[in-house]
Design a protein around this motif. Structure first.
Motif, PDB file in Angstrom:
ATOM      1  N   ILE A 248       0.848  -1.205   0.000  1.00 11.79           N
ATOM      2  CA  ILE A 248       0.000   0.000   0.000  1.00 11.79           C
ATOM      3  C   ILE A 248       0.876   1.245   0.000  1.00 11.79           C
ATOM      4  CG2 ILE A 248      -0.258   0.064   2.531  1.00 11.79           C
ATOM      5  CD1 ILE A 248      -3.336   0.722   1.807  1.00 11.79           C
ATOM      6  N   CYS A 249       0.411   2.300  -0.653  1.00 12.32           N
ATOM      7  CA  CYS A 249       1.239   3.510  -0.683  1.00 12.32           C
ATOM      8  C   CYS A 249       1.054   4.272   0.636  1.00 12.32           C
ATOM      9  CB  CYS A 249       0.907   4.365  -1.890  1.00 12.32           C
ATOM     10  SG  CYS A 249      -0.722   5.005  -1.881  1.00 12.32           S
ATOM     11  N   ASP A 250       2.089   5.009   1.012  1.00 18.61           N
ATOM     12  CA  ASP A 250       2.007   5.767   2.266  1.00 18.61           C
ATOM     13  C   ASP A 250       1.048   6.942   2.110  1.00 18.61           C
ATOM     14  OD1 ASP A 250       3.913   4.095   3.379  1.00 18.61           O
ATOM     15  OD2 ASP A 250       5.541   5.252   2.484  1.00 18.61           O
ATOM     16  N   SER A 251       1.160   7.642   0.972  1.00 20.01           N
ATOM     17  CA  SER A 251       0.258   8.776   0.722  1.00 20.01           C
ATOM     18  C   SER A 251      -0.511   8.518  -0.562  1.00 20.01           C
ATOM     19  CB  SER A 251       1.060  10.066   0.530  1.00 20.01           C
ATOM     20  OG  SER A 251       1.892  10.276   1.620  1.00 20.01           O
ATOM     21  N   PRO A 252      -1.835   8.483  -0.490  1.00 21.60           N
ATOM     22  CA  PRO A 252      -2.613   8.249  -1.716  1.00 21.60           C
ATOM     23  C   PRO A 252      -2.419   9.358  -2.752  1.00 21.60           C
ATOM     24  CG  PRO A 252      -4.012   8.161   0.257  1.00 21.60           C
ATOM     25  CD  PRO A 252      -2.674   8.649   0.699  1.00 21.60           C
ATOM     26  N   ARG A 253      -2.041  10.543  -2.238  1.00 23.17           N
ATOM     27  CA  ARG A 253      -1.838  11.678  -3.135  1.00 23.17           C
ATOM     28  C   ARG A 253      -0.558  12.400  -2.735  1.00 23.17           C
ATOM     29  NH1 ARG A 253      -5.914  16.898  -4.065  1.00 23.17           N
ATOM     30  NH2 ARG A 253      -4.380  18.110  -5.188  1.00 23.17           N
ATOM     31  N   ILE A 254       0.300  12.677  -3.715  1.00 19.38           N
ATOM     32  CA  ILE A 254       1.471  13.525  -3.444  1.00 19.38           C
ATOM     33  C   ILE A 254       1.374  14.688  -4.410  1.00 19.38           C
ATOM     34  CG2 ILE A 254       3.981  13.726  -3.508  1.00 19.38           C
ATOM     35  CD1 ILE A 254       4.227  10.823  -2.801  1.00 19.38           C
ATOM     36  N   GLY A 255       1.265  15.889  -3.895  1.00 21.27           N
ATOM     37  CA  GLY A 255       1.037  17.041  -4.774  1.00 21.27           C
ATOM     38  C   GLY A 255      -0.226  16.792  -5.562  1.00 21.27           C
ATOM     39  N   ASN A 256      -0.112  16.897  -6.874  1.00 26.15           N
ATOM     40  CA  ASN A 256      -1.279  16.636  -7.729  1.00 26.15           C
ATOM     41  C   ASN A 256      -1.194  15.283  -8.416  1.00 26.15           C
ATOM     42  OD1 ASN A 256      -2.649  18.916  -7.051  1.00 26.15           O
ATOM     43  ND2 ASN A 256      -1.857  20.140  -8.754  1.00 26.15           N
ATOM     44  N   SER A 278     -10.027  -0.949  -7.021  1.00 24.61           N
ATOM     45  CA  SER A 278      -9.370  -0.177  -8.082  1.00 24.61           C
ATOM     46  C   SER A 278     -10.353   0.792  -8.717  1.00 24.61           C
ATOM     47  CB  SER A 278      -8.820  -1.116  -9.165  1.00 24.61           C
ATOM     48  OG  SER A 278      -7.792  -1.901  -8.626  1.00 24.61           O
ATOM     49  N   ILE A 279     -11.548   0.292  -8.995  1.00 25.69           N
ATOM     50  CA  ILE A 279     -12.559   1.167  -9.612  1.00 25.69           C
ATOM     51  C   ILE A 279     -12.893   2.325  -8.662  1.00 25.69           C
ATOM     52  CG2 ILE A 279     -14.981   1.240 -10.403  1.00 25.69           C
ATOM     53  CD1 ILE A 279     -14.540  -1.693 -11.374  1.00 25.69           C
ATOM     54  N   LEU A 280     -13.043   2.002  -7.379  1.00 23.43           N
ATOM     55  CA  LEU A 280     -13.378   3.064  -6.406  1.00 23.43           C
ATOM     56  C   LEU A 280     -12.274   4.122  -6.324  1.00 23.43           C
ATOM     57  CD1 LEU A 280     -14.984   1.133  -3.389  1.00 23.43           C
ATOM     58  CD2 LEU A 280     -16.140   2.520  -5.126  1.00 23.43           C
ATOM     59  N   THR A 281     -11.013   3.679  -6.313  1.00 24.74           N
ATOM     60  CA  THR A 281      -9.935   4.680  -6.196  1.00 24.74           C
ATOM     61  C   THR A 281      -9.920   5.595  -7.416  1.00 24.74           C
ATOM     62  OG1 THR A 281      -8.341   3.065  -7.046  1.00 24.74           O
ATOM     63  CG2 THR A 281      -8.420   3.358  -4.654  1.00 24.74           C
ATOM     64  N   GLY A 282     -10.209   5.031  -8.601  1.00 22.78           N
ATOM     65  CA  GLY A 282     -10.293   5.872  -9.806  1.00 22.78           C
ATOM     66  C   GLY A 282     -11.394   6.917  -9.653  1.00 22.78           C
ATOM     67  N   ILE A 283     -12.542   6.465  -9.175  1.00 21.01           N
ATOM     68  CA  ILE A 283     -13.676   7.384  -8.975  1.00 21.01           C
ATOM     69  C   ILE A 283     -13.300   8.478  -7.968  1.00 21.01           C
ATOM     70  CG2 ILE A 283     -16.020   7.531  -8.012  1.00 21.01           C
ATOM     71  CD1 ILE A 283     -16.458   4.627  -9.062  1.00 21.01           C
ATOM     72  N   TYR A 287     -13.170  12.485  -8.213  1.00 21.49           N
ATOM     73  CA  TYR A 287     -13.973  13.331  -7.307  1.00 21.49           C
ATOM     74  C   TYR A 287     -13.120  14.457  -6.732  1.00 21.49           C
ATOM     75  CZ  TYR A 287     -18.479  10.925  -6.918  1.00 21.49           C
ATOM     76  OH  TYR A 287     -19.721  10.438  -7.154  1.00 21.49           O
ATOM     77  N   ASP A 288     -11.918  14.098  -6.300  1.00 21.46           N
ATOM     78  CA  ASP A 288     -11.050  15.116  -5.703  1.00 21.46           C
ATOM     79  C   ASP A 288     -10.726  16.199  -6.726  1.00 21.46           C
ATOM     80  OD1 ASP A 288      -8.836  16.576  -4.692  1.00 21.46           O
ATOM     81  OD2 ASP A 288      -8.415  14.973  -3.268  1.00 21.46           O
ATOM     82  N   ASP A 296      -7.668  11.644   0.090  1.00 25.04           N
ATOM     83  CA  ASP A 296      -7.149  10.991   1.310  1.00 25.04           C
ATOM     84  C   ASP A 296      -8.301  10.453   2.157  1.00 25.04           C
ATOM     85  OD1 ASP A 296      -4.665  11.654   0.526  1.00 25.04           O
ATOM     86  OD2 ASP A 296      -4.320  13.201   2.050  1.00 25.04           O
ATOM     87  N   ALA A 297      -9.312  11.284   2.356  1.00 29.19           N
ATOM     88  CA  ALA A 297     -10.432  10.873   3.223  1.00 29.19           C
ATOM     89  C   ALA A 297     -11.274   9.792   2.551  1.00 29.19           C
ATOM     90  CB  ALA A 297     -11.301  12.092   3.552  1.00 29.19           C
ATOM     91  N   LEU A 298     -11.511   9.952   1.260  1.00 28.76           N
ATOM     92  CA  LEU A 298     -12.357   8.973   0.560  1.00 28.76           C
ATOM     93  C   LEU A 298     -11.718   7.583   0.535  1.00 28.76           C
ATOM     94  CD1 LEU A 298     -13.462  11.257  -2.421  1.00 28.76           C
ATOM     95  CD2 LEU A 298     -14.982  10.273  -0.714  1.00 28.76           C
ATOM     96  N   THR A 299     -10.377   7.549   0.472  1.00 25.46           N
ATOM     97  CA  THR A 299      -9.703   6.238   0.396  1.00 25.46           C
ATOM     98  C   THR A 299      -9.407   5.646   1.785  1.00 25.46           C
ATOM     99  OG1 THR A 299      -7.596   7.405   0.138  1.00 25.46           O
ATOM    100  CG2 THR A 299      -8.625   6.534  -1.883  1.00 25.46           C
TER     101      THR A 299
END
Ligand SMILES: Cc1cc2nc3c(=O)[nH]c(=O)nc-3n(C[C@H](O)[C@H](O)[C@H](O)COP(=O)(O)OP(=O)(O)OC[C@H]3O[C@@H](n4cnc5c(N)ncnc54)[C@H](O)[C@@H]3O)c2cc1C
Length: 359
Positions: A248-256, A278-283, A287-288, A296-299
């Protein structure tokens, strides 16, 4: 805003569908020549693994207007251990097809995307960062997340599978929990038509000679199946994957940059399922970007599920065949009904809490 999507697989295409709906046209780069340009294999979505969401196909349709047609619902699922077999007569989920098939999930998602997909475009992340304001990393592997020191690998797995011809009941899926066939892993049979099925062995990479060993296990499983089904099971295609990373990645988002699908850590360690996640993370990434939520919160619930699933995986690795026989026998009855019957409870979460002190 210029959004690049790296990879036209489950997470990348799901992100594209949502972005387009909210007026953002992404540029989608796919290194292969079509969506799903890889071996055909049958996969599954089990409601036991997506709870509290009971029906993932319906959920994607109702909540996000993403429409997916499975091959079949699953009923029954047959669970085998070395000496015991339990038949769970419940609707426990769906089977679907992946890869080079007009009905694959990738093909179905691609047909819901209107932006042009740039095929045969193996782009580098560094290039995309220069040219785009946002990057959705959806390459189906952890290589960039690792390169960016943003990934914790928990295990890696080798999978060997084949498409076989025979006579199958589409809705019947079989799983083997047997250390002789798949030590600390599992083997399964998923039909994708009345005459074709995938048979697969998945084992964690615990030795340096995985190549040889997984072939041995697979051959043993194939022989067992032929005699179990009393069919010759002609092999029409084969695949092998080594070092398939689960982490798993430490940060779902880094910058953009948004890490989605397997780049996020969508594969749940317990049984290696990751399609729905996978489908949910794409969605959620889309959304973000569209200002509809925070990635971050959604995942976060997916991250929690990952942790529960990892505990169960470690628990499963500790079980011998006697224990598997015991558990599989107990599933024949009240325990099986409680585990598999459709409900909003998440029994695996509670099992992981129970297993925690022992793992
Ligand atoms: C054999 C096998 C069986 C499985 N069975 C199940 C199952 O039964 N149930 C389940 O839920 N999950 C299962 N999984 C896991 C599930 O398939 C994955 O979690 C899911 O497909 C990951 O989606 P993704 O969007 O991350 O990647 P993918 O859907 O794999 O898409 C990644 C895309 O990115 C492209 N790409 C890669 N690098 C680049 C680049 N540099 N530039 C451009 N494009 C690039 C690839 O060509 C690919 O099209 C299985 C996995 C395997 C390997």
């Amino acid at each position: 805003m210029k959004v690049a999507i790296m990879g036209a697989g489950l997470s990348g295409l799901s992100a594209a569908i949502i972005l387009e709906r909210y007026g953002v046209s992404p540029v989608i780069f796919e290194k292969r020549s079509q969506a799903g340009d890889r071996f055909i294999n049958a996969e599954a979505m089990l409601s036991l693994l997506t709870r509290p969401i009971i029906d993932p196909i319906r959920y994607l349709s109702e909540e996000f207007q993403i429409f997916l047609k499975p091959i079949s619902h699953i009923n029954p699922i047959i669970i085998h251990s070395e000496n015991v077999q339990t038949i769970i007569n419940e609707h426990v989920g769906f089977t679907n097809i992946r890869g080079r098939n007009k009905n694959s999930f990738e093909a179905q998602l691609a047909s819901q995307v209107t932006s042009k997909i740039r095929f045969n475009a193996e782009v580098s992340y560094e290039d995309l960062l220069e040219k785009f304001t946002h990057v959705i990393m959806a390459t189906g592997d952890a290589s960039y997340a690792i390169k960016l020191h943003n990934y914790r690998e928990d295990l890696s797995v080798s999978l060997k599978g084949a498409t076989v011809e025979g006579v199958f009941t589409r809705s019947e899926v079989s799983v083997w929990l047997d250390n002789n066939l798949a030590p600390k892993g599992y083997a399964y049979l998923i039909p994708f038509s009345d005459t074709e099925a995938n048979i697969v062995v998945a084992v964690p990479d615990l030795t340096n000679e995985v190549d040889e060993t997984i072939t041995d296990y697979w051959n043993r499983f194939y022989d067992l199946l032929k005699s179990h089904l009393n069919q010759s099971l002609k092999i029409t295609d084969q695949f092998q994957i080594t070092n398939y990373k689960i982490g798993i990645c430490d940060s779902p988002r880094i910058g953009n940059t948004f890490f989605t699908g397997n780049c996020f850590g969508a594969i749940m360690p317990f049984l290696g399922f990751g399609q729905f996640e996978s489908i949910l993370t794409g969605i959620y990434a889309a959304y973000d970007i569209c200002g509809l939520g925070k990635y971050d919160a959604l995942t976060e619930p997916l991250r929690k599920s990952y942790q529960h699933s990892l505990i169960l995986r470690r628990g499963m690795e500790a079980l011998n065949n006697q224990a598997f026989d015991f558990i599989v026998a107990r599933m024949n009855g009240y325990l099986g009904k409680q585990l598999f019957k459709p409900s909003g409870h998440d029994p695996l979460k509670w099992l992981s809490y129970l297993a925690r002190p022992f793992v």
